[in-house]
Design an enzyme around this catalytic site. Structure first.
Site, PDB file in Angstrom:
ATOM      1  N   GLU A   1       0.824  -1.217   0.000  1.00 25.46           N
ATOM      2  CA  GLU A   1       0.000   0.000   0.000  1.00 25.46           C
ATOM      3  C   GLU A   1       0.858   1.265   0.000  1.00 25.46           C
ATOM      4  O   GLU A   1       0.328   2.366   0.148  1.00 25.46           O
ATOM      5  CB  GLU A   1      -0.915   0.027   1.231  1.00 25.46           C
ATOM      6  CG  GLU A   1      -1.842  -1.157   1.361  1.00 25.46           C
ATOM      7  CD  GLU A   1      -3.021  -1.079   0.405  1.00 25.46           C
ATOM      8  OE1 GLU A   1      -3.154  -0.034  -0.261  1.00 25.46           O
ATOM      9  OE2 GLU A   1      -3.767  -2.055   0.307  1.00 25.46           O
TER      10      GLU A   1
ATOM     11  N   HIS B   1      -8.520  -2.123  10.612  1.00 21.15           N
ATOM     12  CA  HIS B   1      -9.834  -2.746  10.415  1.00 21.15           C
ATOM     13  C   HIS B   1     -10.624  -2.762  11.731  1.00 21.15           C
ATOM     14  O   HIS B   1     -10.806  -3.832  12.336  1.00 21.15           O
ATOM     15  CB  HIS B   1      -9.672  -4.193   9.923  1.00 21.15           C
ATOM     16  CG  HIS B   1      -8.860  -4.341   8.662  1.00 21.15           C
ATOM     17  ND1 HIS B   1      -8.203  -5.513   8.327  1.00 21.15           N
ATOM     18  CD2 HIS B   1      -8.608  -3.468   7.649  1.00 21.15           C
ATOM     19  CE1 HIS B   1      -7.592  -5.357   7.152  1.00 21.15           C
ATOM     20  NE2 HIS B   1      -7.817  -4.127   6.736  1.00 21.15           N
TER      21      HIS B   1
ATOM     22  N   HIS C   1     -14.467  -2.463   4.642  1.00 19.08           N
ATOM     23  CA  HIS C   1     -13.039  -2.770   4.660  1.00 19.08           C
ATOM     24  C   HIS C   1     -12.351  -2.248   5.922  1.00 19.08           C
ATOM     25  O   HIS C   1     -11.948  -3.031   6.778  1.00 19.08           O
ATOM     26  CB  HIS C   1     -12.378  -2.202   3.390  1.00 19.08           C
ATOM     27  CG  HIS C   1     -10.917  -2.482   3.290  1.00 19.08           C
ATOM     28  ND1 HIS C   1     -10.178  -2.265   2.157  1.00 19.08           N
ATOM     29  CD2 HIS C   1     -10.029  -2.943   4.213  1.00 19.08           C
ATOM     30  CE1 HIS C   1      -8.918  -2.602   2.369  1.00 19.08           C
ATOM     31  NE2 HIS C   1      -8.806  -3.005   3.607  1.00 19.08           N
TER      32      HIS C   1
HETATM   33 ZN   LIG Z   1      -7.146  -3.290   4.858  1.00 17.77          ZN
END
Ligand SMILES: [Zn+2]
Length: 290
Positions: free
Chosen positions: A139, A164, A235
């Site tokens: 990411e 999360h 998500h």
């Molecule tokens: Zn994630």
């Protein structure tokens, strides 16, 4: 083993904050397996030693060519493409969680599960400078794009967090909650501290493929609309703040508000919530704006 942190107490403090937050994320159940990411801008902490290049750092990358030779890198200074060009990040340093690394491991051994990178002068590559050849999170492009945006805006924010939070994510499975500022108003009204300590509320990004360019762009657009915490539908959250502890705190107070909402619903009633008047009084008293 030598570490870049040995002679850089301010940098060490920032990394210790990252480790502390990583531990909280794991303890809260927000960081299963390798879930979640942390990227912090440590340029100030490195440059305060009067060093503007890797070779001038008080502690250089340990001379250990073997791991690099076995990995994807030819040497510690081989530039790796970011995948995009970020003009405001020239020469900046970041600490990044490593790809496929666990938050619970980052908590205990931050420099074994993350690395410090420097953005090269072409603003399109990075090199890992310390302590080990831990490849940053997949990411990284989206986190760095956010940091590039923050610098361009003159923001003091140095930390980005993705995690999360169970209850917050659960609420995004209910379509009416995804309308603009519906969740913000519910959560602010659960307890005064949420209004005070997450004063910009919760932005919403409709479901998009994880790691996609579109998700990164939608996140920046939502931050640009004035939110510090962005909810990715079904998500997780992406939060920015001055430092990683503050980014975590914003997510923590929001999730606490969700838990209060859920507790009331579990007791069989819709929580009344603070009134508009009470919220305004709070906003005026503490100068919260928005
Ligand atoms: Zn994630």
């Amino acid at each position: 083993m030598e570490s870049i942190l040995d002679n850089t107490p301010e940098l060490k403090h920032r990394i210790e904050q990252v480790a502390e937050v990583a531990g909280y994320l794991w303890q809260k159940g927000w960081a299963e397996r390798n879930g979640g990411n942390i990227v912090i801008n440590v340029t100030d902490q490195i440059n305060m030693y009067g060093c503007h290049s890797v070779t001038a750092l008080p502690v250089r990358l340990p001379n250990s060519p073997a791991p690099f030779g076995r990995g994807n890198y030819d040497s510690p200074t081989t530039p790796i493409a970011i995948g995009t060009t970020l003009p405001h990040l020239k020469g900046c340093y970041f600490f990044c969680k490593g790809t496929n690394r666990r938050m619970r491991d980052l908590a205990r051994w931050p420099m074994d599960n993350g690395s410090i990178i420097r953005i090269t002068d072409d603003c399109a590559h990075y090199e890992i400078i310390a302590d080990k050849p831990v490849k940053p999170t997949s990411e990284l492009p989206s986190h760095l794009s956010v940091h590039n945006y923050l610098i361009a805006k003159g923001s003091p924010y140095k930390a980005s967090l993705h995690t999360h939070p169970i209850e917050l994510v659960a609420m995004t499975h209910h379509r009416p909650f995804l309308e603009k500022d519906v969740l913000t108003k519910i959560l602010w009204s659960m307890i005064p501290e949420t209004r005070a300590f997450c004063p910009k509320g919760l932005g919403i990004v409709p479901y998009l493929l994880p790691s996609s360019v579109e998700l990164g762009e939608a996140t920046i657009k939502t931050i640009d609309e004035g939110y510090d915490v962005v909810m990715w539908e079904k998500h997780g959250v992406f939060a920015v703040d001055n430092d990683i502890m503050s980014a975590f705190d914003q997510v923590d107070v929001l999730n606490k508000a969700v838990q209060i909402y859920m507790s009331a619903r579990n007791m069989g009633f819709e929580p009344e919530g603070m009134s508009e008047g009470q919220m305004k009084e709070l906003s005026d008293a503490f100068g919260l704006g928005k």
